[in-house]
Scaffold this active site. Structure first.
Site, PDB file in Angstrom:
ATOM      1  CG  ASP A  83      -6.029  22.288  12.800  1.00  0.00           C
ATOM      2  OD1 ASP A  83      -5.605  21.361  13.512  1.00  0.00           O
ATOM      3  OD2 ASP A  83      -6.444  22.113  11.638  1.00  0.00           O
ATOM      4  CD  GLU A  88      -0.170  17.289  11.718  1.00  0.00           C
ATOM      5  OE1 GLU A  88      -0.086  17.084  10.495  1.00  0.00           O
ATOM      6  OE2 GLU A  88      -1.190  16.993  12.384  1.00  0.00           O
ATOM      7  CG  HIS A 122      -2.857  22.064  14.722  1.00  0.00           C
ATOM      8  ND1 HIS A 122      -2.435  21.603  13.507  1.00  0.00           N
ATOM      9  CD2 HIS A 122      -2.795  23.411  14.664  1.00  0.00           C
ATOM     10  CE1 HIS A 122      -2.135  22.644  12.735  1.00  0.00           C
ATOM     11  NE2 HIS A 122      -2.345  23.750  13.420  1.00  0.00           N
TER      12      HIS A 122
END
Length: 343
Positions: A35, A217, A281
């Site tokens: 991330d 996400e 991500h």
């Protein structure tokens, strides 16, 4: 696509130096770090990624030199709180001459994941002046992770991944207005749900207790020539099929769910021939001279490595197509030598 030829596979045989800084680099930027996120302020990149137990910042003039960058743990949560564990996907933002870190956390129970915010009003964020400002939630106060904040047409927004209700099974992308960097000021609006086959890889559980989780996400705002996009991650991060999708704002109001259009095919996905699996991500940054757009993302180098510490941060340049949409191509193998972002 001939003007994208230089983006396919760039192999350079020599390294050049600028002062003490190499003019080329190879991925990964670090051996581990999921991330990844960075912001460029006053000549420095401030970088962070998921550590799980706190927030660490790196400071460098060149993200290709992350291994040599100074770093500091700027926040470790107190024990036995609703935000003491599972600290995921921190982002650092510089808004109105103040620093903010947005991060997801829980008390060890995933159902309790929420977004939280830290603030620092000093010039250098690598210090001990961070103040925990509390939870950041829409009135519905549902499960939330991966918050990304962006100013669009003088209005601050947050996009994040959340649940429609109170049980796991599907993660959607929501957006809400913010009245200031510490406050969501209205109801959330759902702008994306997993619908295409490439978004629906996510089997969990056992043969006797099967489970399926569909995932959208990691939303990241991206703007170019007045066009607004959100790039998001889809499918379970525990699968090799984790990939990036693209939402385009086709109307004028980001809070209008019908104004967002989803690209039918993934924008960026695994390339087994390059030994890159589960790329996702991501975040975006510009080169120091402001002329180039780059993507930061994490990926695995082998199949089946899932959501663990095998994920490593990587970067490569993105380009803009004639229709105004971003083009990233395929994830480069780690053997590719790339030029650093332009100065």
């Amino acid at each position: 696509m001939k003007h994208y030829i230089s983006h396919t596979i760039v192999i350079l045989s020599l390294f050049f130096s600028w002062g003490n800084q190499a003019q080329t680099f190879q991925n990964p930027l670090l051996d581990s770090g999921a991330d990844p996120f960075s912001v460029y302020v006053d000549g420095y990149y401030y970088y962070t990624h998921t550590t799980g137990n706190g927030v660490v910042l790196w400071k460098t003039k060149n993200l290709a030199n992350l291994r040599d960058a100074v770093s500091k743990t700027i926040w470790t949560p107190p024990a036995n709180t609703m935000y003491s564990k599972d600290i995921w996907a921190p982002e650092i933002h510089y808004i109105d001459h103040k620093w903010y870190v947005y991060v997801a956390a829980d008390n060890g129970t995933n159902e309790n994941h929420r977004m939280y915010v830290l603030e620092n009003t000093t010039a250098d964020p690598l210090n001990d002046h961070w103040e925990f400002k509390g939870k950041l939630a829409a009135p519905s106060d549902k499960w939330a992770i991966d918050g990304n904040v962006y100013m669009y047409k003088d209005q601050l927004y947050m996009a994040w991944s959340g649940w429609e209700g109170d049980t796991n099974g599907q993660q959607d992308i929501f957006i809400a207005k913010m009245s200031d960097p510490l406050t969501i000021s209205g109801k959330r609006v759902k702008i994306s749900s997993p619908t295409y086959p490439w978004e629906l890889n996510g089997d969990l559980g056992t043969a006797g207790n099967p489970a399926h989780v569909s995932v959208n996400e990691g939303p990241q705002f991206l703007e170019h020539d007045g066009n607004l996009f959100i790039v998001f991650s889809a499918s379970g991060c525990w699968t090799d099929h984790y990939a990036l999708g693209l939402l385009s704002l086709t109307g004028n109001d980001p809070m209008d769910a019908t104004a967002w259009s989803k690209k039918e095919a993934p924008l960026f996905k695994q390339t087994p021939e390059n030994s890159v699996y589960a790329p996702g991500h991501n975040s975006f940054f510009k080169s120091p001279d402001g002329k180039e757009d780059w993507i930061l993302y994490h990926a695995n180098s082998n199949p089946g490595e899932g959501c663990g510490n095998k994920r490593s941060p990587r970067m490569q340049r993105l380009y803009w197509q004639e229709d105004g949409t971003p083009y990233i191509g395929t994830p480069f193998p780690t053997s590719v030598i790339q030029p650093i972002p332009s100065k």
